[in-house]
Scaffold this active site. Sequence first.
Site, PDB file in Angstrom:
ATOM      1  N   TYR A 145       5.884  -7.407 -14.661  1.00 21.85           N
ATOM      2  CA  TYR A 145       5.339  -6.535 -13.609  1.00 21.85           C
ATOM      3  C   TYR A 145       4.511  -7.383 -12.640  1.00 21.85           C
ATOM      4  O   TYR A 145       4.737  -7.358 -11.431  1.00 21.85           O
ATOM      5  CB  TYR A 145       4.474  -5.439 -14.226  1.00 21.85           C
ATOM      6  CG  TYR A 145       3.570  -4.733 -13.238  1.00 21.85           C
ATOM      7  CD1 TYR A 145       2.211  -5.056 -13.134  1.00 21.85           C
ATOM      8  CD2 TYR A 145       4.080  -3.769 -12.378  1.00 21.85           C
ATOM      9  CE1 TYR A 145       1.387  -4.433 -12.224  1.00 21.85           C
ATOM     10  CE2 TYR A 145       3.252  -3.126 -11.467  1.00 21.85           C
ATOM     11  CZ  TYR A 145       1.909  -3.466 -11.400  1.00 21.85           C
ATOM     12  OH  TYR A 145       1.088  -2.844 -10.480  1.00 21.85           O
ATOM     13  N   LYS A 149       5.051  -8.417  -8.716  1.00 19.71           N
ATOM     14  CA  LYS A 149       4.066  -8.012  -7.694  1.00 19.71           C
ATOM     15  C   LYS A 149       3.675  -9.223  -6.842  1.00 19.71           C
ATOM     16  O   LYS A 149       3.418  -9.096  -5.648  1.00 19.71           O
ATOM     17  CB  LYS A 149       2.822  -7.408  -8.345  1.00 19.71           C
ATOM     18  CG  LYS A 149       3.014  -6.044  -8.965  1.00 19.71           C
ATOM     19  CD  LYS A 149       3.439  -4.968  -7.957  1.00 19.71           C
ATOM     20  CE  LYS A 149       2.333  -4.520  -7.061  1.00 19.71           C
ATOM     21  NZ  LYS A 149       2.764  -3.433  -6.123  1.00 19.71           N
TER      22      LYS A 149
HETATM   23  N1  LIG Z   1      -2.185   2.407 -11.120  1.00 19.77           N
HETATM   24  C1  LIG Z   1      -2.891   1.304 -11.012  1.00 19.77           C
HETATM   25  O1  LIG Z   1      -3.847   1.034 -11.763  1.00 19.77           O
HETATM   26  C2  LIG Z   1      -2.555   0.316  -9.932  1.00 19.77           C
HETATM   27  C3  LIG Z   1      -3.444  -0.748  -9.698  1.00 19.77           C
HETATM   28  C4  LIG Z   1      -3.143  -1.664  -8.687  1.00 19.77           C
HETATM   29  C5  LIG Z   1      -1.999  -1.511  -7.926  1.00 19.77           C
HETATM   30  N2  LIG Z   1      -1.156  -0.486  -8.187  1.00 19.77           N
HETATM   31  C6  LIG Z   1       0.024  -0.365  -7.328  1.00 19.77           C
HETATM   32  O2  LIG Z   1      -0.044   0.915  -6.677  1.00 19.77           O
HETATM   33  C7  LIG Z   1       1.282   1.376  -6.377  1.00 19.77           C
HETATM   34  C8  LIG Z   1       1.440   2.797  -6.874  1.00 19.77           C
HETATM   35  O3  LIG Z   1       1.222   2.790  -8.267  1.00 19.77           O
HETATM   36  P1  LIG Z   1       1.061   4.193  -9.043  1.00 19.77           P
HETATM   37  O4  LIG Z   1       0.044   3.983 -10.084  1.00 19.77           O
HETATM   38  O5  LIG Z   1       0.888   5.281  -8.049  1.00 19.77           O
HETATM   39  O6  LIG Z   1       2.508   4.311  -9.730  1.00 19.77           O
HETATM   40  P2  LIG Z   1       3.357   5.621 -10.065  1.00 19.77           P
HETATM   41  O7  LIG Z   1       4.289   5.226 -11.151  1.00 19.77           O
HETATM   42  O8  LIG Z   1       2.468   6.786 -10.239  1.00 19.77           O
HETATM   43  O9  LIG Z   1       4.187   5.861  -8.702  1.00 19.77           O
HETATM   44  C9  LIG Z   1       5.221   5.005  -8.318  1.00 19.77           C
HETATM   45  C10 LIG Z   1       6.258   5.835  -7.579  1.00 19.77           C
HETATM   46  O10 LIG Z   1       7.308   4.963  -7.160  1.00 19.77           O
HETATM   47  C11 LIG Z   1       8.537   5.650  -7.320  1.00 19.77           C
HETATM   48  N3  LIG Z   1       9.644   4.693  -7.453  1.00 19.77           N
HETATM   49  C12 LIG Z   1       9.850   3.815  -8.464  1.00 19.77           C
HETATM   50  N4  LIG Z   1      11.021   3.164  -8.277  1.00 19.77           N
HETATM   51  C13 LIG Z   1      11.568   3.642  -7.109  1.00 19.77           C
HETATM   52  C14 LIG Z   1      12.762   3.381  -6.396  1.00 19.77           C
HETATM   53  N5  LIG Z   1      13.663   2.495  -6.837  1.00 19.77           N
HETATM   54  N6  LIG Z   1      12.987   4.053  -5.249  1.00 19.77           N
HETATM   55  C15 LIG Z   1      12.093   4.970  -4.796  1.00 19.77           C
HETATM   56  N7  LIG Z   1      10.936   5.274  -5.428  1.00 19.77           N
HETATM   57  C16 LIG Z   1      10.686   4.606  -6.577  1.00 19.77           C
HETATM   58  C17 LIG Z   1       8.358   6.472  -8.596  1.00 19.77           C
HETATM   59  O11 LIG Z   1       9.282   7.541  -8.653  1.00 19.77           O
HETATM   60  C18 LIG Z   1       6.905   6.919  -8.477  1.00 19.77           C
HETATM   61  O12 LIG Z   1       6.815   8.184  -7.869  1.00 19.77           O
HETATM   62  C19 LIG Z   1       2.231   0.378  -7.040  1.00 19.77           C
HETATM   63  O13 LIG Z   1       2.699  -0.543  -6.071  1.00 19.77           O
HETATM   64  C20 LIG Z   1       1.342  -0.357  -8.058  1.00 19.77           C
HETATM   65  O14 LIG Z   1       1.813  -1.685  -8.298  1.00 19.77           O
HETATM   66  C21 LIG Z   1      -1.393   0.436  -9.156  1.00 19.77           C
HETATM   67  C1  LIG Z   2      -7.811  -0.246 -25.297  1.00 21.84           C
HETATM   68  C2  LIG Z   2      -7.694   1.284 -25.294  1.00 21.84           C
HETATM   69  C3  LIG Z   2      -8.976   1.963 -25.714  1.00 21.84           C
HETATM   70  C4  LIG Z   2      -7.311   1.777 -23.917  1.00 21.84           C
HETATM   71  C5  LIG Z   2      -6.079   1.093 -23.344  1.00 21.84           C
HETATM   72  C6  LIG Z   2      -6.127   1.261 -21.840  1.00 21.84           C
HETATM   73  C7  LIG Z   2      -4.952   0.569 -21.152  1.00 21.84           C
HETATM   74  C8  LIG Z   2      -3.692   1.416 -21.277  1.00 21.84           C
HETATM   75  C9  LIG Z   2      -5.351   0.369 -19.666  1.00 21.84           C
HETATM   76  C10 LIG Z   2      -6.647  -0.483 -19.584  1.00 21.84           C
HETATM   77  C11 LIG Z   2      -6.551  -1.343 -18.312  1.00 21.84           C
HETATM   78  C12 LIG Z   2      -5.356  -0.703 -17.586  1.00 21.84           C
HETATM   79  C13 LIG Z   2      -4.705  -1.469 -16.476  1.00 21.84           C
HETATM   80  C14 LIG Z   2      -3.374  -1.214 -16.165  1.00 21.84           C
HETATM   81  C15 LIG Z   2      -2.508  -0.340 -17.038  1.00 21.84           C
HETATM   82  C16 LIG Z   2      -3.268   0.463 -18.117  1.00 21.84           C
HETATM   83  C17 LIG Z   2      -4.384  -0.371 -18.742  1.00 21.84           C
HETATM   84  C18 LIG Z   2      -3.797  -1.610 -19.423  1.00 21.84           C
HETATM   85  C19 LIG Z   2      -2.681  -1.963 -15.036  1.00 21.84           C
HETATM   86  C20 LIG Z   2      -1.936  -3.117 -15.674  1.00 21.84           C
HETATM   87  C21 LIG Z   2      -1.674  -1.024 -14.279  1.00 21.84           C
HETATM   88  C22 LIG Z   2      -0.986  -1.773 -13.134  1.00 21.84           C
HETATM   89  C23 LIG Z   2      -1.992  -2.351 -12.161  1.00 21.84           C
HETATM   90  O1  LIG Z   2      -1.350  -3.063 -11.117  1.00 21.84           O
HETATM   91  C24 LIG Z   2      -3.018  -3.273 -12.875  1.00 21.84           C
HETATM   92  C25 LIG Z   2      -4.050  -3.712 -11.837  1.00 21.84           C
HETATM   93  O2  LIG Z   2      -3.996  -4.862 -11.389  1.00 21.84           O
HETATM   94  O3  LIG Z   2      -4.874  -2.908 -11.438  1.00 21.84           O
HETATM   95  C26 LIG Z   2      -3.724  -2.471 -13.992  1.00 21.84           C
HETATM   96  C27 LIG Z   2      -4.814  -3.279 -14.692  1.00 21.84           C
HETATM   97  C28 LIG Z   2      -5.599  -2.348 -15.630  1.00 21.84           C
END
Ligand SMILES: NC(=O)c1ccc[n+]([C@@H]2O[C@H](COP(=O)([O-])OP(=O)(O)OC[C@H]3O[C@@H](n4cnc5c(N)ncnc54)[C@H](O)[C@@H]3O)[C@@H](O)[C@H]2O)c1
Ligand SMILES: CC(C)CCC[C@@H](C)[C@H]1CC[C@H]2C3=C(CC[C@]12C)[C@@]1(C)CC[C@H](O)[C@@H](C(=O)O)[C@@H]1CC3
Length: 349
Positions: A145, A149
């Site tokens: 992942y 990214k």
């Molecule tokens: N959640 C976090 O902690 C976090 C932290 C940092 C960055 N991000 C970034 O934020 C963005 C959004 O993450 P999120 O947490 O909302 O994820 P999410 O899984 O909730 O949403 C992602 C969306 O992308 C859509 N998608 C996936 N593949 C697709 C495809 N081939 N065509 C069209 N749509 C597609 C999915 O259907 C989904 O609705 C991502 O780029 C992620 O890398 C998330």
């Molecule tokens: C240890 C247990 C008590 C709880 C476990 C929690 C984990 C599932 C989350 C803690 C930090 C989270 C995290 C992400 C996913 C869920 C956790 C591992 C990301 C890897 C999701 C994708 C984002 O791009 C990352 C980011 O750079 O923000 C997230 C980093 C933190």
Amino acid sequence: MSVKAIKPDSKIVLVIGGSGFVGRHLVEKLCSLGYTVRVFDLRTTFEHEKVTFYNGDLCNKQDLLKCMDNVDTVFHCATPSPLSNNKKVFLRVNVDGTKNVLDACFEKGVKNLILTSSASVVYSGSNIEHGDETLPYAKRPLDCYTQTKIQQEKLVLSANSESLKTIALRPHGIFGPRDPHMLPTTARLAAAGKTKFIIGKGINKVDFTYIDNVVYAHVLAAQQLQQKPEIAGNAYNITNNEPILFWEFMSRLLKGLGYAAPKYHLPYYFIYFLAFLVQIFVFIVSPFKTIRPTLTTMTVALAGTHHYYSCEKAASEFNYSPVVKLEDAIERTLQSVPELHNKHAKKVK
Ligand SMILES: NC(=O)c1ccc[n+]([C@@H]2O[C@H](COP(=O)([O-])OP(=O)(O)OC[C@H]3O[C@@H](n4cnc5c(N)ncnc54)[C@H](O)[C@@H]3O)[C@@H](O)[C@H]2O)c1
Ligand SMILES: CC(C)CCC[C@@H](C)[C@H]1CC[C@H]2C3=C(CC[C@]12C)[C@@]1(C)CC[C@H](O)[C@@H](C(=O)O)[C@@H]1CC3
């Protein structure tokens, strides 16, 4: 500085991944500011009278072209689930799919592209304290992942040009109402009795970013990209600016969900080695069975090391500052969990 409402329907924007966690919150904010909003996603997860939904796969450029006529700004928030551990899908969506997004933006004359990147693009499992954007990309990312990214962000920033202004926003550990990753995974692990242990000494500080602050940064960046062309082609960390002990944050969530806080310490390197063995096993059986472990070297490292970042660049270059403080953010998140609402409502009185 606050984000500005615009003359209703004077600008058309497209949110790719708009049915997801970040995407839907962003769509709702853009609609409230008067933008004409289109959503492009594999799925439709909500209804909104002001939104036009297009279902398609961003890996198919023809699907993308159908929804980009007269679009001023594209927000790219799509990703496979970060915990899905599927290398082929990550490469296909985050790399090949992003190339399609860029090609389509150029073909359709889109002016701005805002990428939701991730602060983890510089994280390879070692401590990062107050890390800024001068840190290099992780040479050995801990999972595919993060690897994709990094590739995605490089593609978007190198596409920055006179015709298409691009910017990468790097939030970290996004949480809030409707989060599909962190809170549900934490609740699932707790329900399975797997949250009794603290990985390491429990003194590692990390950044968690409330969803409203992430959305605010996206709109602010989009509104300033044209006025301040110098910010284009750059990456910006976006956090709550309140690093917190990882295990204090997790304990708050767990207690809010009605579970006990972890209390027994496990040696960090022992658990990291265990996770490494689990990944070897997952790889060996992968031709026969797909296993998606939560215990990975990435999740263990995130749970056991410092990883917090400086937002000074975003503050100085486009006036970003969090709009919701961490304490309030945690409260709002826990109140958003249906079965908890009554409990919290009583407590708050
Ligand atoms: N959640 C976090 O902690 C976090 C932290 C940092 C960055 N991000 C970034 O934020 C963005 C959004 O993450 P999120 O947490 O909302 O994820 P999410 O899984 O909730 O949403 C992602 C969306 O992308 C859509 N998608 C996936 N593949 C697709 C495809 N081939 N065509 C069209 N749509 C597609 C999915 O259907 C989904 O609705 C991502 O780029 C992620 O890398 C998330
Ligand atoms: C240890 C247990 C008590 C709880 C476990 C929690 C984990 C599932 C989350 C803690 C930090 C989270 C995290 C992400 C996913 C869920 C956790 C591992 C990301 C890897 C999701 C994708 C984002 O791009 C990352 C980011 O750079 O923000 C997230 C980093 C933190």
